[in-house]
Write a protein that holds these residues in place. Structure first.
Motif, PDB file in Angstrom:
ATOM      1  N   GLY A   1      59.938  72.970 139.095  1.00  0.00           N
ATOM      2  CA  GLY A   1      58.560  72.428 139.624  1.00  0.00           C
ATOM      3  C   GLY A   1      60.038  70.423 139.403  1.00  0.00           C
ATOM      4  N   MET A   2      58.497  69.978 138.714  1.00  0.00           N
ATOM      5  CA  MET A   2      58.254  68.364 138.231  1.00  0.00           C
ATOM      6  C   MET A   2      59.424  68.636 136.729  1.00  0.00           C
ATOM      7  SD  MET A   2      55.927  65.846 137.854  1.00  0.00           S
ATOM      8  CE  MET A   2      54.916  66.492 136.485  1.00  0.00           C
ATOM      9  N   THR A   3      59.614  69.968 136.354  1.00  0.00           N
ATOM     10  CA  THR A   3      59.685  70.754 135.164  1.00  0.00           C
ATOM     11  C   THR A   3      60.677  71.771 135.665  1.00  0.00           C
ATOM     12  OG1 THR A   3      57.933  71.185 134.054  1.00  0.00           O
ATOM     13  CG2 THR A   3      57.504  68.599 134.335  1.00  0.00           C
ATOM     14  N   PRO A   4      61.230  72.136 133.646  1.00  0.00           N
ATOM     15  CA  PRO A   4      62.192  72.907 134.491  1.00  0.00           C
ATOM     16  C   PRO A   4      60.698  74.455 134.001  1.00  0.00           C
ATOM     17  CG  PRO A   4      62.668  72.175 132.727  1.00  0.00           C
ATOM     18  CD  PRO A   4      61.722  71.053 132.736  1.00  0.00           C
ATOM     19  N   LEU A   5      59.078  73.782 133.641  1.00  0.00           N
ATOM     20  CA  LEU A   5      58.268  75.140 133.694  1.00  0.00           C
ATOM     21  C   LEU A   5      57.569  75.636 133.833  1.00  0.00           C
ATOM     22  CD1 LEU A   5      55.990  76.141 130.853  1.00  0.00           C
ATOM     23  CD2 LEU A   5      54.850  74.689 131.584  1.00  0.00           C
ATOM     24  N   GLU A   6      57.610  75.253 135.743  1.00  0.00           N
ATOM     25  CA  GLU A   6      57.364  76.376 137.033  1.00  0.00           C
ATOM     26  C   GLU A   6      57.734  77.701 137.271  1.00  0.00           C
ATOM     27  OE1 GLU A   6      55.963  75.353 141.425  1.00  0.00           O
ATOM     28  OE2 GLU A   6      56.319  73.496 139.990  1.00  0.00           O
ATOM     29  N   GLY A   7      57.984  78.668 137.557  1.00  0.00           N
ATOM     30  CA  GLY A   7      58.494  79.837 138.695  1.00  0.00           C
ATOM     31  C   GLY A   7      58.306  80.804 137.155  1.00  0.00           C
ATOM     32  N   LEU A   8      59.533  81.229 137.553  1.00  0.00           N
ATOM     33  CA  LEU A   8      59.979  82.486 136.722  1.00  0.00           C
ATOM     34  C   LEU A   8      59.281  82.661 135.400  1.00  0.00           C
ATOM     35  CD1 LEU A   8      62.923  83.631 137.761  1.00  0.00           C
ATOM     36  CD2 LEU A   8      60.916  84.214 138.986  1.00  0.00           C
ATOM     37  N   ILE A   9      58.969  83.662 135.074  1.00  0.00           N
ATOM     38  CA  ILE A   9      58.870  83.493 133.361  1.00  0.00           C
ATOM     39  C   ILE A   9      60.214  83.773 132.906  1.00  0.00           C
ATOM     40  CG2 ILE A   9      57.634  85.570 131.401  1.00  0.00           C
ATOM     41  CD1 ILE A   9      55.978  86.906 133.758  1.00  0.00           C
ATOM     42  N   MET A  10      59.976  83.177 131.106  1.00  0.00           N
ATOM     43  CA  MET A  10      61.187  83.045 130.954  1.00  0.00           C
ATOM     44  C   MET A  10      60.867  83.307 129.331  1.00  0.00           C
ATOM     45  SD  MET A  10      61.811  78.834 132.457  1.00  0.00           S
ATOM     46  CE  MET A  10      60.528  78.790 133.890  1.00  0.00           C
ATOM     47  N   GLY A  11      62.345  82.546 128.347  1.00  0.00           N
ATOM     48  CA  GLY A  11      62.133  82.839 126.536  1.00  0.00           C
ATOM     49  C   GLY A  11      60.675  82.577 126.493  1.00  0.00           C
ATOM     50  N   THR A  12      60.115  81.540 125.982  1.00  0.00           N
ATOM     51  CA  THR A  12      58.899  80.625 125.778  1.00  0.00           C
ATOM     52  C   THR A  12      58.129  80.193 126.561  1.00  0.00           C
ATOM     53  OG1 THR A  12      60.305  78.593 125.336  1.00  0.00           O
ATOM     54  CG2 THR A  12      60.367  80.373 123.383  1.00  0.00           C
ATOM     55  N   ARG A  13      58.954  80.058 128.108  1.00  0.00           N
ATOM     56  CA  ARG A  13      57.913  78.707 128.831  1.00  0.00           C
ATOM     57  C   ARG A  13      57.126  80.451 130.009  1.00  0.00           C
ATOM     58  NH1 ARG A  13      63.362  75.725 130.663  1.00  0.00           N
ATOM     59  NH2 ARG A  13      64.098  76.818 128.905  1.00  0.00           N
ATOM     60  N   SER A  14      56.299  78.944 130.025  1.00  0.00           N
ATOM     61  CA  SER A  14      55.219  80.131 130.635  1.00  0.00           C
ATOM     62  C   SER A  14      55.466  81.062 132.580  1.00  0.00           C
ATOM     63  CB  SER A  14      54.019  80.345 130.682  1.00  0.00           C
ATOM     64  OG  SER A  14      53.814  78.717 131.941  1.00  0.00           O
ATOM     65  N   GLY A  15      56.041  79.814 132.909  1.00  0.00           N
ATOM     66  CA  GLY A  15      56.430  79.594 134.465  1.00  0.00           C
ATOM     67  C   GLY A  15      54.031  79.344 135.164  1.00  0.00           C
ATOM     68  N   ASP A  16      54.874  80.196 136.304  1.00  0.00           N
ATOM     69  CA  ASP A  16      54.084  79.507 137.228  1.00  0.00           C
ATOM     70  C   ASP A  16      51.859  80.135 136.604  1.00  0.00           C
ATOM     71  OD1 ASP A  16      55.221  78.925 139.035  1.00  0.00           O
ATOM     72  OD2 ASP A  16      55.269  80.886 139.891  1.00  0.00           O
ATOM     73  N   VAL A  17      51.176  79.371 136.163  1.00  0.00           N
ATOM     74  CA  VAL A  17      50.146  79.473 136.159  1.00  0.00           C
ATOM     75  C   VAL A  17      49.469  78.294 136.848  1.00  0.00           C
ATOM     76  CG1 VAL A  17      50.286  80.140 133.361  1.00  0.00           C
ATOM     77  CG2 VAL A  17      50.075  77.985 134.122  1.00  0.00           C
ATOM     78  N   ASP A  18      48.076  79.366 136.539  1.00  0.00           N
ATOM     79  CA  ASP A  18      46.781  78.057 137.465  1.00  0.00           C
ATOM     80  C   ASP A  18      46.781  77.047 136.799  1.00  0.00           C
ATOM     81  OD1 ASP A  18      44.237  77.146 138.574  1.00  0.00           O
ATOM     82  OD2 ASP A  18      42.983  79.394 138.377  1.00  0.00           O
ATOM     83  N   PRO A  19      46.975  76.335 137.506  1.00  0.00           N
ATOM     84  CA  PRO A  19      46.555  74.409 137.045  1.00  0.00           C
ATOM     85  C   PRO A  19      45.369  74.091 136.234  1.00  0.00           C
ATOM     86  CG  PRO A  19      47.452  74.807 139.256  1.00  0.00           C
ATOM     87  CD  PRO A  19      46.896  75.916 138.822  1.00  0.00           C
ATOM     88  N   ALA A  20      44.630  74.883 136.450  1.00  0.00           N
ATOM     89  CA  ALA A  20      42.499  75.018 135.947  1.00  0.00           C
ATOM     90  C   ALA A  20      43.072  75.334 134.848  1.00  0.00           C
ATOM     91  CB  ALA A  20      41.849  75.666 136.833  1.00  0.00           C
ATOM     92  N   LEU A  21      44.204  76.126 134.428  1.00  0.00           N
ATOM     93  CA  LEU A  21      44.498  76.380 132.475  1.00  0.00           C
ATOM     94  C   LEU A  21      43.803  75.380 132.002  1.00  0.00           C
ATOM     95  CD1 LEU A  21      44.799  78.910 130.508  1.00  0.00           C
ATOM     96  CD2 LEU A  21      47.407  78.291 131.086  1.00  0.00           C
ATOM     97  N   ALA A  22      44.777  74.436 132.330  1.00  0.00           N
ATOM     98  CA  ALA A  22      44.312  73.255 130.981  1.00  0.00           C
ATOM     99  C   ALA A  22      43.358  72.369 131.325  1.00  0.00           C
ATOM    100  CB  ALA A  22      45.369  71.851 131.736  1.00  0.00           C
ATOM    101  N   GLY A  23      42.117  71.958 131.835  1.00  0.00           N
ATOM    102  CA  GLY A  23      40.566  71.683 132.005  1.00  0.00           C
ATOM    103  C   GLY A  23      40.017  73.222 131.173  1.00  0.00           C
ATOM    104  N   TYR A  24      40.242  74.671 131.209  1.00  0.00           N
ATOM    105  CA  TYR A  24      40.407  75.486 131.017  1.00  0.00           C
ATOM    106  C   TYR A  24      39.608  74.917 129.303  1.00  0.00           C
ATOM    107  CZ  TYR A  24      39.090  80.053 128.787  1.00  0.00           C
ATOM    108  OH  TYR A  24      37.895  81.058 128.371  1.00  0.00           O
ATOM    109  N   LEU A  25      41.097  75.649 128.961  1.00  0.00           N
ATOM    110  CA  LEU A  25      42.003  75.897 127.248  1.00  0.00           C
ATOM    111  C   LEU A  25      40.570  74.220 126.451  1.00  0.00           C
ATOM    112  CD1 LEU A  25      44.836  76.998 127.104  1.00  0.00           C
ATOM    113  CD2 LEU A  25      42.928  77.264 126.717  1.00  0.00           C
ATOM    114  N   ALA A  26      40.539  73.103 128.034  1.00  0.00           N
ATOM    115  CA  ALA A  26      40.323  71.827 126.696  1.00  0.00           C
ATOM    116  C   ALA A  26      38.478  71.911 126.890  1.00  0.00           C
ATOM    117  CB  ALA A  26      40.469  70.764 127.626  1.00  0.00           C
ATOM    118  N   ARG A  27      37.961  72.445 127.367  1.00  0.00           N
ATOM    119  CA  ARG A  27      36.640  72.462 127.741  1.00  0.00           C
ATOM    120  C   ARG A  27      36.029  73.891 126.805  1.00  0.00           C
ATOM    121  NH1 ARG A  27      37.376  72.417 132.657  1.00  0.00           N
ATOM    122  NH2 ARG A  27      37.005  74.950 133.050  1.00  0.00           N
ATOM    123  N   VAL A  28      36.290  74.691 127.157  1.00  0.00           N
ATOM    124  CA  VAL A  28      36.554  76.179 125.679  1.00  0.00           C
ATOM    125  C   VAL A  28      37.022  76.640 124.279  1.00  0.00           C
ATOM    126  CG1 VAL A  28      36.734  78.227 125.790  1.00  0.00           C
ATOM    127  CG2 VAL A  28      36.030  77.613 127.857  1.00  0.00           C
TER     128      VAL A  28
END
Length: 387
Positions: free
Chosen positions: A222-249
């Motif tokens: 997508g905007m960066t090479p992080l979106e999409g398929l699973i890669m060697g060290t990159r997650s690919g697609d994840v829930d966009p709410a993940l960052a907010g959840y990890l910040a709160r929890v």
């Protein structure tokens, strides 16, 4: 005198390089500096059919890796006197939609785009800066991964987010897709402008692209090479709410989340290693589950792109995993028989470095394996610009 182009493909943990004569198709030398930043590094420099020059030692950064490359040319040849140096640059944003001659303004612009490709643009710039010093007066050419996807329609590149954010999808692996799509047309004996293709570039970085008439109409990154398929060290697609959840929890900030998604996720998070070869060598439940997750994601994109294209004239595997891992190819297309997509076990499992079909003869949708040649594509574009 030969018109050599030195190609530098400076990746997140490696440097591929090749000396290419576009006019004669000769390739006097090529090499790879790998596992940069790890405890063990390796440089392999090849000239002709003789034994390679190999040096094993850690390379703390890309600067050391490029210095080792220069030393290998000095030690083992050939003489390095290029007419141009072609550089792979991952992110060109909306500004760079074709290859350009590098000057201070271009360097500044590539640096400004680094937040969009933090694993790549900074190391691409290292290669550019070292080459500018090593070859003063020699034209330096930037060839952008994103340029191939300049044909994405607005409905493909637009995110459903506030417009004032100024963000969009770009897509990557463009030099690979440009080369492989042309070779697929040649292998099929058809005009590229008549073809609808699904291309799968699977390696440490991985992406899928839908191509219609030689034009990219959708792609998984997508905007960066992080979106999409699973890669060697990159997650690919994840829930966009993940960052907010990890910040709160967990109290993580945005930079920590982004770093983890880029450097500590993907196969590494699932198995403890980012190397598909090591995952394949294991026989345990963790590795088996990781492989199912990895190939399931690919299969989802194949189905989605089939729907977008309406028909598919070929599916093409390329990249290190796509070219060499028969089991990943088979699993990624498993269960798609009703769409006319099958692989022939015998053909698929035959080890070959050649372009080839791995689907049954007469298959409705040919499945091809085409070794990518990003270095040739970069050299071709650089040569065209300086000529």
């Amino acid at each position: 005198m030969a018109s050599h182009i030195l190609v530098l493909n400076t990746g997140s943990s490696s440097i591929k390089y090749e000396l290419v004569d576009v006019e004669t198709h000769e390739r006097p030398a090529k090499g790879l500096v790998e596992r940069i930043g790890e405890e063990t590094g390796r440089l392999t420099h090849r000239t002709g059919d003789g034994p390679p020059h190999v040096r094993e030692r850690p390379f703390s950064g890309h600067g050391e890796g490029l210095d080792a490359m220069m030393e290998a040319f000095t030690t083992s040849g050939p003489e390095l006197d290029p007419v141009a140096v072609g550089h792979r640059v991952v992110h060109g944003g909306t500004r760079f939609t074709e290859a350009v001659l590098i000057d201070d303004e271009v360097i500044a612009a590539i640096e400004e785009l680094s937040p969009l490709a933090p694993l790549h643009n900074p190391v691409n710039l290292t290669g550019i800066r070292v080459a500018c010093k090593a070859f003063p007066g020699v034209p330096q050419v930037a060839v952008f991964d994103t340029a191939f996807h300049r044909t994405l329609p607005p409905e493909a590149y637009t995110y459903a987010v506030p417009s004032e954010w100024g963000v969009r999808r770009f897509g990557f692996h463009g030099t690979s897709y440009a080369y492989v799509s042309r070779r697929a047309a040649a292998l099929l004996g058809r005009d590229l402008t008549d073809l609808k293709l699904i291309l799968l570039h699977l390696g440490n970085g991985a992406s899928a692209t839908a191509i219609s008439g030689g034009r990219s109409i959708d792609t998984s990154m997508g905007m960066t090479p992080l979106e999409g398929l699973i890669m060697g060290t990159r997650s690919g697609d994840v829930d966009p709410a993940l960052a907010g959840y990890l910040a709160r929890v967990h109290g993580l900030n945005a930079q920590q989340v982004e770093h983890a998604l880029s450097h500590r996720s993907g196969l590494l998070a699932l198995t403890g290693t980012r190397d598909m070869r090591e995952v394949r060598a294991r026989d345990d439940d963790i590795a088996r589950m990781a492989l199912e997750i990895y190939t399931r994601r690919i299969r989802k994109y194949v189905g989605a792109y089939y729907a977008l294209l309406g028909r598919v004239d070929a599916i093409v595997f390329t990249g290190g995993v796509g070219e060499h891992d028969a089991a990943t190819r088979a699993a990624s297309l498993a269960g798609l028989d009703r769409l006319g997509i099958t692989v022939d076990p015998g053909l698929n499992e035959t080890d070959s470095a050649d372009e080839r079909a791995v689907s049954p003869p007469g298959a409705e949708v040919p499945v091809l394996v085409i070794p990518t040649d990003e270095e040739w594509e970069i050299a071709r574009q650089a040569h065209a610009l300086v000529s």
